[in-house]
Structure formats: C-alpha cells, structure tokens
Scaffold this active site. Structure first.
Site, PDB file in Angstrom:
ATOM      1  N   PHE A 149       0.726  -1.518  -0.075  1.00 12.03           N
ATOM      2  CA  PHE A 149       0.005  -0.039   0.080  1.00 12.03           C
ATOM      3  C   PHE A 149       1.426   1.081   0.010  1.00 12.03           C
ATOM      4  CE2 PHE A 149      -2.249   3.714   1.736  1.00 12.03           C
ATOM      5  CZ  PHE A 149      -3.545   2.982   0.574  1.00 12.03           C
ATOM      6  N   ASP A 186       9.167   3.200   2.530  1.00  9.55           N
ATOM      7  CA  ASP A 186       7.651   3.643   2.412  1.00  9.55           C
ATOM      8  C   ASP A 186       8.032   3.986   4.171  1.00  9.55           C
ATOM      9  OD1 ASP A 186       6.006   5.296   2.947  1.00  9.55           O
ATOM     10  OD2 ASP A 186       4.718   4.233   1.356  1.00  9.55           O
ATOM     11  N   LYS A 224       2.435  11.172   7.436  1.00 10.69           N
ATOM     12  CA  LYS A 224       1.270  10.805   8.638  1.00 10.69           C
ATOM     13  C   LYS A 224       1.828  11.766  10.091  1.00 10.69           C
ATOM     14  CE  LYS A 224      -1.402   6.863   6.780  1.00 10.69           C
ATOM     15  NZ  LYS A 224      -1.583   5.609   5.711  1.00 10.69           N
TER      16      LYS A 224
END
Ligand SMILES: *Cc1c(COP(=O)(O)O)cnc(C)c1O
Length: 398
Positions: A133, A221, A250
């Site tokens: 993802f 990531d 985030k």
C-alpha cells in the site's frame, strides 16, 4: 424522504461521530468516550492535540501561513536541516500527502535511472511488492494488487514489476534479470495496510545488498512504519537496512496537518532542477513549523523508547490471546499490531463494531484482520484497559 448524503461514498466509517479529542481519547457528539487504538493510521503517534504541537501550529499561524515556493521562507532550510539529520540523509523534498511523497520518490528514482544509470528514455523499471500500500493516485494504484483499489481506474501506468513480499529468492531473480533497466526497488519495511506483515529479518538487508550490487536504488516507504511506531525512529533500523530514499508522511504533521517528504541521498534528490517537480503547499510555513516540532519530539528518543517498552507489554498480551485460542494469529512490532480473527467467528468489521460498543476504536483491514496502532503517548493503564476490552470482545465471539 430519507436524507441523501452529499459525501461521495468512498469510505464506510464505523457509526461513531467524533466531536472532540485529547491524547488517546476521543468523545463523540453524544458525549461517549472512546480510546483511539488506530491513531489516524499512525498519524497521531504523539496523541491528539499534543500541546507542544498545537502551540507550534498556532504560533506559526500568527506569523505567516503560506508563501508558496515562489519565495523563500525563514523555516524552510531549518526544517530541511532538522529532518535530514533525523533521517541521516542529505536532502528533503517536502510535499503534503503520503501519496505525493511516494510519487516524488518514483519520479526521483526514474530521473536518476535515466540520467545517471543510463537507462534508455522512458524505460526505467521499479520493483514493488505484492500486497503493497503506497497511496491512491492513478500511478500508485497501477502497481497495487488490491482489486478494490484498482477496478475501473485504468488505464494503468507501466514500469512496475511486482514480486511476493518477503521472498528473497523471488526479488533476487527479479533484480538480476532486470538489472539494466532497473531504477529502484520500492518496499514498505513492514506492510501496514496488508495487516502489519513483517518480512523475515534477513529480507531487507538482502534487498539492500542486492540493490547495491546491481546499481539499483533502494526506497523504503516509512509513511506508516516510521517516526517511532515500531520502537525505532524508522522501521528499517530494526534490521539495519538503510535505504537510499525514504518517504515520510502521516505522523510528520503531528496529526494536525498533512506534511510529507521524500528524503534521500544528494546524488538522487539533487537531480531535481527548478520546474521539474513541485507542490504549491509543499513545505509551507505551518508544515515546516509542525515538521520541526515533530523532529524535536523524536530527537530525544523518548517516544521510541516508550514504544519499545510499552510495545513489549502490548505484544505479549496479544501473544497470550493467541495462546488462549482467542486469536488465530498476530503480528506486531513496537506499538503496532495486526490480529487475525477466526473468520468462522467474526469478520474484522464485526469485531471493530463490538469494540466500538465497549469504547475502543480500531480498524479492520482485509477480511478478518484488525490493526492496532495506539498513540505512542498512551499510558500503560489505558493500554491495558483497551486490551481488556479486546479480550472481552474475543471471549464474546468465541
Ligand atoms: C497512508 C500511507 C500512504 C499514503 O498516504 P496518504 O497521506 O493517505 O496519501 C502511503 N504509504 C503508506 C505505507 C501508507 O501507510
């Protein structure tokens, strides 16, 4: 006539309407309190409305909120300095959302592949993992293996090759067979969305070695796994596989404001020239102020240590639930865990609804898996209370 929502239905939230929040707790419009065990998918590592972060945002709002990158801004270099130091990298390129940071890494890696490695124009290839993802843009969903994320969003972008996650032989074969055209390997150090899937300890170090040997960039990531979540500043530190480029997002905005960045080596990031890439809001004043305040919180190592210590307790209680037959399985690192419910007993969604009734907010991911990522600021009593509620729900569905 029933009310027709004007919200496009791209989410199916739990039926809880949140009004206010503080640290690990949120309160809904009816005044019911919930423990936030999702923490904005790790965006709220420092808890809701951390006073220092709120102050940093407010102070900046009283000075200047947007200059655009057409002009310089007093905190742009200091932010880059602080973040690059935290990452032990040379340069940063600030963006806003995680997907934009991933897009930036893809573009930087392809530029390096064509201009430095000498891959023929538009031929650069990037290896990714199955069940990844990395966000929702049309390029990123092009290399997703999740049909729900892809269906009818084509035509898709080429130039990506997916291999099974955690399989050293498969990635070695893909790297060596495609070495001439290969610009980068892009992985999550732990696959969050996929259910907190942790690869074998030798995997990331092996990918690091293989990419080095084949003149290929290694991109991690760390948008969900980084910034303290696993008990380390970055999840790659667990196994010592430092990448060439990293994407952050985030928690970089402290749960207040979207702040992301692609950070990396100067030989790659330095290839960007004026006009080749950008973002109107990337590196804006509020983002710089918040990003710096987040770096300050992480520089002391206090949150990482906390996530390691409390994380051990958190993981051992979940392990006990597996041993007692309440859970099929569980994976976790630090304050991050994915638990597998026996699908014959309940779906992940059903467990989340039962948890919600008991005052705990968590989120199911695929099928019967539920993900937990409590704020790193949580105290042990609250964490134990949350785990007690989980245990009670699992007993109920047994
Ligand atoms: C959330 C996430 C993204 C996308 O971030 P957005 O801010 O939603 O665009 C990318 N990669 C990983 C690993 C993520 O968890």
């Amino acid at each position: 006539m029933s009310h027709q929502s004007r919200m496009a239905p791209n989410y199916k939230p739990l039926p809880v309407k949140i009004a206010t929040a503080e640290d690990c707790w949120v309160i809904d419009v009816e005044g019911k309190r919930y423990y936030d065990a999702l923490a904005g998918y790790s965006s709220l590592n420092f808890g809701h409305r951390h006073p220092g972060l709120i102050q940093a945002a407010k102070d900046q709002m009283d000075r200047v909120t947007l200059v655009s990158r057409a002009f310089d801004f007093e905190l742009l270099e200091p932010f880059a300095d602080k973040l690059a130091k935290l990452c032990d990298m040379d340069m940063i390129l600030p963006m806003n959302t995680g997907a934009e940071a991933v897009e930036t890494a893809i573009k930087a890696a392809r530029k390096w592949g064509h201009e430095v490695k000498g891959i023929p124009a538009n031929e650069a290839l990037i290896i990714v993992a199955e069940d990844n993802f990395h966000g929702r843009t049309s390029t990123i969903v092009s290399f997703s293996s999740d049909d729900v994320a892809r269906d009818n969003f084509g035509p898709f972008s080429g130039g990506f090759l997916a291999v099974p996650y955690g399989d050293i032989d498969a990635i070695e074969k893909a790297i060596t067979e495609n070495a001439d055209r290969l610009a980068a390997v892009l992985l999550e150090p732990i696959q969050g969305e996929s259910g907190v899937v942790i690869p074998p300890a030798e995997y990331l170090p092996a990918v690091r070695r293989l990419t080095e040997e084949n003149n290929v960039l290694f991109i991690l990531d760390e948008i969900q796994s980084g910034l303290g979540r696993t008990g380390y500043t970055f999840a790659w530190e667990r196994v010592g596989a430092k990448p060439d480029l990293m994407t952050l997002g985030k928690a970089l905005g402290g749960g207040i404001y979207p702040v992301s960045a692609c950070v990396g080596k100067a030989e790659v990031m330095g290839l960007m020239t004026p006009g080749t890439h950008g973002s109107t809001f990337g590196g804006n004043p509020i983002a710089c102020a918040l990003g710096m305040a987040v770096c300050d919180l992480l520089e002391t190592g206090e949150y990482q240590a906390r996530a390691r210590e409390l994380g051990e307790h958190f993981q051992s209680r979940l392990d006990a639930m597996v041993r007692e037959g309440l859970l099929l399985d569980k994976r976790g690192a630090g304050m991050w865990a994915g638990i597998d419910i026996d699908p014959d007993r309940a779906t992940g969604r059903a467990v989340c609804e039962l948890l919600m009734d008991k005052g705990v907010l968590a989120k199911d991911t695929h099928g019967s898996t539920v993900r937990f990522a409590p704020p790193l600021s949580t105290n042990k009593e609250d964490l134990d209370w949350m785990l007690d509620q989980l245990e009670a729900v699992l007993q109920e569905i047994k």
